[in-house]
Motif scaffolding. Structure first.
Motif, PDB file in Angstrom:
ATOM      1  N   ALA A 128       0.821  -1.208   0.000  1.00 21.37           N
ATOM      2  CA  ALA A 128       0.000   0.000   0.000  1.00 21.37           C
ATOM      3  C   ALA A 128       0.855   1.257   0.000  1.00 21.37           C
ATOM      4  O   ALA A 128       2.000   1.257   0.436  1.00 21.37           O
ATOM      5  N   LYS A 129       0.241   2.319  -0.482  1.00 23.28           N
ATOM      6  CA  LYS A 129       0.828   3.644  -0.326  1.00 23.28           C
ATOM      7  C   LYS A 129       0.692   4.077   1.131  1.00 23.28           C
ATOM      8  O   LYS A 129      -0.117   3.536   1.878  1.00 23.28           O
ATOM      9  N   GLU A 130       1.463   5.080   1.502  1.00 21.64           N
ATOM     10  CA  GLU A 130       1.233   5.674   2.813  1.00 21.64           C
ATOM     11  C   GLU A 130      -0.127   6.364   2.816  1.00 21.64           C
ATOM     12  O   GLU A 130      -0.577   6.883   1.789  1.00 21.64           O
ATOM     13  N   TRP A 131      -0.798   6.371   3.970  1.00 21.09           N
ATOM     14  CA  TRP A 131      -2.109   6.997   4.066  1.00 21.09           C
ATOM     15  C   TRP A 131      -2.217   7.728   5.391  1.00 21.09           C
ATOM     16  O   TRP A 131      -1.403   7.539   6.290  1.00 21.09           O
ATOM     17  N   ARG A 178      -7.608   2.090   4.764  1.00 16.89           N
ATOM     18  CA  ARG A 178      -6.925   2.676   3.611  1.00 16.89           C
ATOM     19  C   ARG A 178      -7.887   3.389   2.669  1.00 16.89           C
ATOM     20  O   ARG A 178      -7.466   3.897   1.629  1.00 16.89           O
ATOM     21  N   LYS A 435      -4.167   1.665  -7.265  1.00 15.62           N
ATOM     22  CA  LYS A 435      -3.039   2.548  -6.992  1.00 15.62           C
ATOM     23  C   LYS A 435      -2.727   2.692  -5.499  1.00 15.62           C
ATOM     24  O   LYS A 435      -1.603   3.014  -5.124  1.00 15.62           O
ATOM     25  N   ASP A 436      -3.740   2.472  -4.633  1.00 15.85           N
ATOM     26  CA  ASP A 436      -3.554   2.734  -3.208  1.00 15.85           C
ATOM     27  C   ASP A 436      -3.206   1.493  -2.397  1.00 15.85           C
ATOM     28  O   ASP A 436      -2.423   1.573  -1.455  1.00 15.85           O
ATOM     29  N   PHE A 437      -3.805   0.366  -2.725  1.00 14.05           N
ATOM     30  CA  PHE A 437      -3.467  -0.835  -1.952  1.00 14.05           C
ATOM     31  C   PHE A 437      -3.786  -2.092  -2.747  1.00 14.05           C
ATOM     32  O   PHE A 437      -4.683  -2.121  -3.587  1.00 14.05           O
ATOM     33  N   PRO A 710       5.956   1.693   3.743  1.00 12.45           N
ATOM     34  CA  PRO A 710       5.950   0.673   2.688  1.00 12.45           C
ATOM     35  C   PRO A 710       7.148   0.822   1.781  1.00 12.45           C
ATOM     36  O   PRO A 710       7.522   1.942   1.403  1.00 12.45           O
ATOM     37  N   THR A 713       5.002   0.769  -3.480  1.00  9.63           N
ATOM     38  CA  THR A 713       3.567   0.982  -3.651  1.00  9.63           C
ATOM     39  C   THR A 713       3.063   0.030  -4.733  1.00  9.63           C
ATOM     40  O   THR A 713       3.870  -0.533  -5.503  1.00  9.63           O
TER      41      THR A 713
END
Length: 962
Positions: A128-131, A178, A435-437, A710, A713
């Motif tokens: 995942a991207k950072e959130w 997320r 794109k996010d997770f 992470p 990504t």
């Protein structure tokens, strides 16, 4: 009220008081609560232990509540609870903190450990991207309503234990946290993908996500199901039953009133009548929680709203504030629609959304795309796009429109076959690339999946395979001639016998088997379904199931198959000791399978064939189902026990989705049989290897860096989609995929190209490969016993060669296709001495079996492997060998090579006799790269790449011409 009941209530009240505080002194709090029930109640650790020892694991309230609380405290995140003292979730250290806080005696702590063991941890793999963290424990406690009712339904109605509930809680939290915070001032649209297993409970996962999302503030929920009405209706009922609940379905209508007959679409549903739908105890809105308004029902997909568009609009109690403001959002009801992925249906939805008065950019929405690799992916050919303009397929365009209209809309795709999804262009902002997770769910306990039907890593010689040590022998039955009646009749015989065994078990206290089904899948064409149904009816009429005429044949099937497998696998389930014990149940099984003399239900688009009774909700179904695509994806065939599958499929994802025999088979796992052709067996085995490889790669990429951030990504993770046999997905879904250089197997450094060895018929090529490997065999001169904790030990010949020598040997090997290994070799050749200096060569040896002297070298073991229909060895390394050798201590710059001289396992050879240079030896290799390669992975320069996604916003990747 007895004294033990009063003591139980005292402890229950004490546990209830700890909902917010976390664990506290259990006995002291129970003593405080006991004052309400009488001063003479014994509240002590000894009394608690005695009570638990005498309690039932299934229905005792105190025992269950203790289990729930311990699982919850074990699983608490350190950042959400100060009392955890920084201990990791689901660890022995965390349990020790919990027990210390509870203040229980040593004997009580030991009993808790026995009755309520610590969950093994969170097996969910997350990339995942950072959130921005927003989904805190405090928020969950303050708004928890639908999730707690859903979890309790799974616990009480579906028999889930606390380990399964905890696992679902962890997996769903990974998804919800997320998503974008629903009340945030600036909208953000997250996109993610959840990868499960075929028939493994993905619906349970996304139902849990919906429950938590509504609790958190999401107010528009759109579930996109597959492309058939059957799947949409099955999904609608499941969500209505387990999440929406009776109060939201009735909408204030008295259940006994005439209005209920028209208002409720489940009046004929057995589970509705028996009270098995979730009950919230009140209208949620009456206690300050959001009602759920259903925009679709069991009978009706989404339609233009006859009651007016206001049914889809959202009230704002505070008109001066946006809908997503907490003052409005928490006072607003949710809308739920479960929609088939169909162009006209989605077009109506898009049109209606454009008309609602609440501004779309204020609506926190969640779009769940079930079977997201089906229909949702854009399959237009980029070569045919107009300059500067992308063309989209209908469903992909409509999903893109929905996301464009709802800037607070979150997209979560669910699939068991993700290859098409990861091949989407990451730079296409209007598409559904995750794109996010990217989340890979752990294999749930009790699940029977692809690996349960194949001996992927077995090194047991074919002659030594038994029902106990071979999954293939236990569950697979090969179909030699699909055009004859013989194998189909054999499958039906097993189906009848299995039905009788189920009735036998019911008579001995096992819960009722509501459904008992067999699936026959030969083709997608409806005319063939009709012909197959007629063939089955003819076989049934000739089989003599209604009389003793069939007993000799059924006895042979029972004694040579069913009885032997059950004895090897069944455990404590009641199983007939002799065929005579089963005879009293054969008649009832036959009558159930063939009501009115017809054992067949055809499930396809033909309207003039009996299909209505394949309604697992309304009826008990004991039948043989014949169908194609309607039964091939997403739809759960309840009670499936015997499958007869002979339909050829060209793509890995389509083939895996045909596996309706995957799933949960509680109480009859030993009875499951799969009849298929040898070619299909080989194809399924290849797909199993592809799937396992993909999941292993995701797990390796999921690691965080030293700061907990992470490492990669989803957009940076190359989808390492391997192909051990057939293409991962259709060509139309791979326009954005390219074959690139493979570097080092996977990120941990294993290279095994077992599908690329030359055919057994190319004897000269095989002989040259033996010649090439002579330096390796000569170097392996030391016999050692290798072992590792918990793994079986084995003997191996071991030696060392330089890196230059190894590259020379590998360069002389000939493969069936030159590109099979050339990209790997190109990368290995480039590695400098700071990465690799030498290689440890290991030849595993068998204690008995075939041995040979190759080119006058020391005798070595020959390993038997199956040969497929293309005359190629299906030779995979043995997992036990790999695991032990992986942990074998060597230098940081030393690689390892496992060498297996492999022969056809059917070949006749005499144990104890050493052959000199026997023909037909395949030199199979497995390379394990040194630890320095794993360090390279952190700089993103390592990893095996077979198919990779093209990111059109970046320069093309360099390809290596093998």
């Amino acid at each position: 009220m007895t004294m033990s009941d009063s003591m139980a209530k005292s402890y229950l009240a004490a546990l209830d008081a700890m909902n917010r505080s976390g664990p506290r002194d259990l006995r002291r709090n129970a003593l405080v609560q006991a004052e309400e029930f009488g001063s003479d109640i014994e509240v002590s650790d000894a009394a608690l232990r005695a009570y638990l020892a005498a309690s039932s694991a299934s229905d005792d309230e105190l025992r269950n509540e203790l289990h729930i609380k311990l699982a919850k405290w074990d699983n608490a995140r350190p950042e959400d609870a100060d009392w955890t003292a920084g201990t990791g979730a689901n660890t022995p250290e965390r349990r020790a903190v919990v027990l210390a806080k509870l203040g229980v005696e040593l004997e009580t702590a030991q009993l808790f450990g026995s009755l309520f063991p610590v969950h093994g941890g969170d097996g969910t793999v997350v990339i995942a991207k950072e959130w921005n963290p927003w989904y805190s424990e405090e928020l969950i406690r303050a708004r928890d309503f639908y999730w707690s009712h859903y979890a309790n339904h799974l616990r009480t109605r579906r028999g889930w234990d606390e380990r399964a509930i905890t696992s679902l809680h962890n997996a769903t939290r990974h998804v919800v946290e997320r998503l974008s915070e629903p009340t945030r001032s600036e909208p953000y649209q997250a996109k993610g993908l959840v990868v499960g297993y075929v028939q493994s409970g993905k619906t349970a996962n996304f139902t849990g996500v919906i429950a938590k999302a509504i609790d958190a503030g999401y107010r528009l929920i759109i579930v996109l199901t597959g492309t058939t009405n059957m799947l949409r209706e099955q999904t609608q009922r499941r969500v209505d039953m387990e999440l929406v609940g009776r109060e939201n379905i009735l909408r204030g209508v008295d259940i006994d009133s005439p209005e209920a007959l028209a208002a409720v679409d489940y009046q004929e549903d057995e589970d509705w009548r028996d009270g098995k739908f979730v009950e919230h105890g009140c209208r949620p809105a009456d206690v300050g929680k959001p009602d759920i308004h259903r925009m679709t029902t069991r009978r009706f997909d989404y339609q233009s709203l006859r009651q007016g568009i206001s049914a889809l609009d959202f009230d704002r109690p505070h008109r001066s504030k946006p809908l997503n403001h907490p003052d409005n959002l928490l006072a607003t009801d949710a809308r739920l629609m479960i929609v088939k992925k169909n162009g006209p249906v989605l077009t109506k939805l898009v049109k209606d959304l454009k008309r609602i008065t609440a501004r779309l950019h204020q609506i926190p929405a969640l779009i769940i795309d079930d079977e997201s690799d089906q229909a949702s992916v854009n399959t237009t050919n980029p070569k045919r796009w107009q300059a500067g303009k992308k063309s989209r397929t209908t469903i992909n365009r409509l999903i893109s429109e929905l996301l464009g209209m709802l800037p607070r809309g979150q997209y979560v795709g669910y699939t068991a076959t993700p290859f098409a999804n990861v091949f989407i262009d990451p730079s296409d902002a209007q598409d559904i690339f995750p794109k996010d997770f990217l989340i890979s769910l752990e294999r749930p306990p009790g699940y029977m999946g692809a690996e349960d039907f194949h001996d992927l890593d077995s090194d047991v010689p074919l002659v030594d395979r038994t029902f106990e040590n071979s999954k293939e022998r236990a569950h697979l039955r090969l179909v030699d001639d699909p055009d004859s009646d013989g194998d189909l009749r054999r499958a039906i015989d097993i189906f009848v016998l299995a039905g009788a065994v189920k009735l036998y078990r019911q008579d001995r206290g096992y819960p009722r088997f509501k459904h008992h089904t067999m699936l026959v899948h030969e083709a997608m064409h409806t005319d063939i379904h009709r012909t197959t149904a007629e063939q089955i009816r003819r076989i049934w009429d000739e089989a003599g199931y209604y009389s003793s005429a069939s007993h000799a044949r059924l006895r042979a099937a029972f004694e040579n198959d069913l009885s032997l497998v059950s004895s090897a696998l069944v455990g404590e389930l009641p199983t007939p000791a002799a065929f005579e014990d089963l005879i009293p149940y054969l008649g009832e099984a036959t009558r159930r399978i063939s009501p009115a003399g017809n054992p067949v239900l055809v499930v396809n688009s033909d309207q003039d064939i009996e299909q209505d009774e394949v309604n697992f909700d309304h009826y008990s179904v004991w039948r043989i189902l014949v169908g194609g695509n309607k039964l091939a994806r997403g739809f759960t065939v309840e009670g499936l026990t015997v499958s007869y599958y002979v339909r050829a499929v060209k793509n890995a994802d389509a083939l895996m989705q045909m596996g309706r025999w995957f799933g949960f088979r509680e109480g009859y796992r030993d009875l499951v049989r799969l009849f298929l052709t040898p070619d299909l067996r080989d194809a399924f085995e290849s797909v199993c290897l592809d799937e396992r490889s993909f999941r292993e790669e995701l797990e390796l990429y999921a690691a965080a860096d030293e700061d907990g951030r992470p490492r990669l990504t989803p957009a940076e993770v190359p989808p390492l989609v391997s192909s051990h046999g057939i293409r991962p997905t259709t060509a139309a879904k791979m326009y954005n995929a390219v074959l690139v250089e493979r570097r080092g197997g996977n990120i941990s450094g294993n290279i095994e190209r077992s599908s690329g060895y030359p055919p057994m018929s190319e004897k000269a090529v095989l002989e040259r490969n033996v010649d090439a490997c002579v330096p390796l065999i000569a170097a392996a001169s030391e016999l050692e016993t290798l072992s590792d904790k918990g793994k079986p030990s084995f003997d191996a010949l071991i030696g060392t060669v330089s890196h230059d020598r190894m590259v020379s040997v590998l360069g002389e090997l000939t493969w069936a296709t030159p590109s099979t290994f050339a990209p790997d070799l190109e990368w290995i050749r480039k590695l400098g001495p700071d990465v690799i200096t030498d290689w440890r060569v290991i030849l595993p040896q068998q204690k008995r079996g075939r041995r040979a002297s190759l080119r006058a070298q020391r005798p070595v073991s020959l390993h038997g492997r199956a040969v497929d229909s293309n005359d190629k060895v299906r030779g995979n390394s043995t997992s036990a060998h790999r695991e032990v050798i992986h942990n074998l201590e060597v230098g940081a710059t030393t690689g390892k090579l496992i060498l297996y001289p492999v022969v056809d396992r059917k070949r006749e050879m005499v144990a104890g006799i050493v052959e000199n240079d026997p023909p037909g030896v395949v030199m199979a290799v497995v390379l394990m790269m040194p630890r320095t390669v794993s360090r390279l992975a952190k700089t993103k320069t390592s990893g095996v790449l077979q198919w990779r996604t093209v990111d059109s916003s970046k320069p093309p990747y360099a390809l290596v011409d093998g």
